[in-house]
Design a protein around this motif. Structure first.
Motif, PDB file in Angstrom:
ATOM      1  N   UNK A  60      11.881  -3.685  12.026  1.00  0.00           N
ATOM      2  CA  UNK A  60      10.863  -5.268  13.044  1.00  0.00           C
ATOM      3  C   UNK A  60      11.137  -5.201  13.878  1.00  0.00           C
ATOM      4  N   UNK A  61      10.251  -4.803  15.220  1.00  0.00           N
ATOM      5  CA  UNK A  61      10.058  -4.896  16.246  1.00  0.00           C
ATOM      6  C   UNK A  61      11.024  -6.076  16.811  1.00  0.00           C
ATOM      7  N   UNK A  62      11.298  -6.276  18.274  1.00  0.00           N
ATOM      8  CA  UNK A  62      12.662  -7.259  18.409  1.00  0.00           C
ATOM      9  C   UNK A  62      11.438  -8.201  18.546  1.00  0.00           C
ATOM     10  N   UNK A  89       2.755  -8.842  11.439  1.00  0.00           N
ATOM     11  CA  UNK A  89       3.563  -7.865  10.445  1.00  0.00           C
ATOM     12  C   UNK A  89       2.833  -7.412   9.634  1.00  0.00           C
ATOM     13  N   UNK A  90       3.063  -5.848   9.419  1.00  0.00           N
ATOM     14  CA  UNK A  90       3.103  -4.742   8.860  1.00  0.00           C
ATOM     15  C   UNK A  90       3.452  -5.255   7.373  1.00  0.00           C
ATOM     16  N   UNK A  91       2.312  -4.203   6.581  1.00  0.00           N
ATOM     17  CA  UNK A  91       2.076  -5.110   5.154  1.00  0.00           C
ATOM     18  C   UNK A  91       4.156  -4.081   4.617  1.00  0.00           C
ATOM     19  N   UNK A  92       3.960  -3.616   5.163  1.00  0.00           N
ATOM     20  CA  UNK A  92       5.225  -2.620   4.129  1.00  0.00           C
ATOM     21  C   UNK A  92       7.036  -3.461   4.795  1.00  0.00           C
ATOM     22  N   UNK A  93       6.788  -4.392   5.736  1.00  0.00           N
ATOM     23  CA  UNK A  93       7.981  -5.644   5.902  1.00  0.00           C
ATOM     24  C   UNK A  93       7.805  -6.789   4.886  1.00  0.00           C
TER      25      UNK A  93
END
Length: 263
Positions: A60-62, A89-93
């Motif tokens: 995940x981005x900072x 947030x991305x679905x993968x996360x």
């Protein structure tokens, strides 16, 4: 820098002299320092910190991790996939973050934030809002300028090209505002409405937020399919319409609806 991002930066950047946003560079650092201070002052920050540290390990981005650090215990307790994805947030996360949040909540008894933490949270929110508003306003200016519009028109029917031009514009804004890692600035721009969903000034600062007609789907599983006219493709008749309800009820086979948009 990847080749795709290099092309995007070249596609989106403008040759005109940009305004001076150098004063925001110190503000970006100050906001991050306030976040660090907030973490130390809040007894309940441990859960948010642990969740943010976990998010970093899965990519995940900072910028998004810094914002996880601001979540209070009620927010962490109420997390689900839909809420996570609505915040950019991305679905993968999302599923992994939800699972980790539940695990952390179960591991410890939650303390309430101290008054100092609440005060710092308010200051962070106010300063972050000012930064986001300025960045979104600048991005809108660049997107709508003649030079960027000419770039969009170079490959009119390519959605990939349009995405590259847009990312180039956002990258330029992040650099102008002093982000050491431009991707953090890009993530902040894209998450503006997720962070401030009820803020009308931020919504009106960008044409794509101002004119967004997307609303939550009013239908849920088990509800009756509504009477909606659909334009059907036909090689012989240019404007053939059928009722969605007729299509669904007129067939004994399962019906799969796939919808999308192209802008």
């Amino acid at each position: 820098m990847s080749e795709v991002l290099r092309r995007a930066c070249s596609a989106g950047s403008t040759s005109s002299q940009p305004p001076d946003f150098s004063h925001f560079k110190n503000e970006v650092k100050a906001i991050f320092e306030l976040v660090d201070g907030f973490k130390c002052a809040s007894r309940s920050a441990k859960t948010a910190q642990q969740l943010a540290d976990f998010a970093r390990t899965i990519g995940v981005s900072e910028t998004q991790c810094r914002l996880i650090e601001l979540w209070d215990d009620d927010e962490i307790r109420g997390l689900d996939d839909e809420i996570i994805q609505a915040q950019g947030f991305d679905a993968k996360h999302s599923q992994r973050i939800v699972e980790k949040s539940q695990e952390l909540i179960q591991q410890r008894e939650v303390d309430l934030p101290t008054p100092i933490a609440c005060s710092r949270r308010k200051e962070i929110t106010q300063r972050l809002r000012s930064l986001v508003l300025a960045m979104v306003t600048r991005e809108d200016e660049l997107r709508l300028c003649d030079e960027t519009q000419r770039k969009y028109r170079r490959i009119r029917e390519s959605g990939t090209w349009k995405d590259q031009v847009t990312e180039g514009v956002q990258h330029q804004v992040a650099v102008e505002f002093g982000f050491e890692n431009p991707q953090d600035g890009i993530d902040l721009i894209r998450s503006a409405r997720a962070f401030f969903p009820q803020d009308e000034e931020i919504r009106n600062a960008a044409h794509y937020l101002r004119n967004n007609i997307m609303v939550p789907c009013p239908l849920s599983v088990g509800k009756l399919v509504p009477e909606i006219p659909l334009y059907c493709y036909s090689t012989t008749q240019p404007f053939v319409t059928r009722s969605l309800l007729d299509i669904v009820t007129g067939s004994s086979r399962p019906t799969v609806l796939v919808a999308g948009s192209y802008t």
